[in-house]
Design a protein around this motif. Sequence first.
Motif, PDB file in Angstrom:
ATOM      1  N   ALA A 208       1.838  51.242  29.966  1.00 31.04           N
ATOM      2  CA  ALA A 208       1.131  51.481  28.707  1.00 31.04           C
ATOM      3  C   ALA A 208       0.395  50.211  28.275  1.00 31.04           C
ATOM      4  O   ALA A 208      -0.764  50.265  27.834  1.00 31.04           O
ATOM      5  CB  ALA A 208       2.104  51.930  27.628  1.00 31.04           C
ATOM      6  N   TRP A 209       1.038  49.068  28.397  1.00 29.23           N
ATOM      7  CA  TRP A 209       0.430  47.781  28.062  1.00 29.23           C
ATOM      8  C   TRP A 209      -0.781  47.524  28.957  1.00 29.23           C
ATOM      9  O   TRP A 209      -1.850  47.106  28.499  1.00 29.23           O
ATOM     10  CB  TRP A 209       1.489  46.695  28.192  1.00 29.23           C
ATOM     11  CG  TRP A 209       1.021  45.283  28.310  1.00 29.23           C
ATOM     12  CD1 TRP A 209       1.320  44.424  29.316  1.00 29.23           C
ATOM     13  CD2 TRP A 209       0.201  44.539  27.405  1.00 29.23           C
ATOM     14  NE1 TRP A 209       0.731  43.204  29.091  1.00 29.23           N
ATOM     15  CE2 TRP A 209       0.034  43.246  27.919  1.00 29.23           C
ATOM     16  CE3 TRP A 209      -0.414  44.843  26.204  1.00 29.23           C
ATOM     17  CZ2 TRP A 209      -0.707  42.267  27.297  1.00 29.23           C
ATOM     18  CZ3 TRP A 209      -1.165  43.869  25.572  1.00 29.23           C
ATOM     19  CH2 TRP A 209      -1.305  42.600  26.114  1.00 29.23           C
TER      20      TRP A 209
ATOM     21  N   VAL B  94       7.319  52.322  32.040  1.00 29.61           N
ATOM     22  CA  VAL B  94       6.423  53.020  31.107  1.00 29.61           C
ATOM     23  C   VAL B  94       5.799  52.027  30.128  1.00 29.61           C
ATOM     24  O   VAL B  94       4.586  52.070  29.869  1.00 29.61           O
ATOM     25  CB  VAL B  94       7.183  54.144  30.364  1.00 29.61           C
ATOM     26  CG1 VAL B  94       6.369  54.686  29.201  1.00 29.61           C
ATOM     27  CG2 VAL B  94       7.558  55.263  31.329  1.00 29.61           C
TER      28      VAL B  94
END
Length: 109
Positions: free
Chosen positions: A35-36, A31
């Motif tokens: 997200a990055w 996750v």
Amino acid sequence: MSPDKYETVQASDEFVGLRKALRNFVFPMTVAFLAWYALYVILSAYARGFMAHKVFGDVNVALVFGLLQFVSTFVIAWVYARYAGRRLDPVAEKIKAEMETEELDDARA
């Protein structure tokens, strides 16, 4: 080894703990990485002025973020290898040794 023995091992507390330890690392790390990566893509699409900002010379924020994608991939792999060596591999080896011992005992019987 019979399928029943594999099911017994799969239901054991050690194996359940091993799977939980793996999930506790893999899911949050996945996750975080996604997200990055999404941040990089979104900024590239919608914050072009920010991403085009020169850091030094011809190097801009977009290039730095892109290179950091590679760095983060290698860091995650390194952290996982350390985590697996400390938390996962010893338990997996113990389960494997127990299964091999049972297999030898069954062969002797």
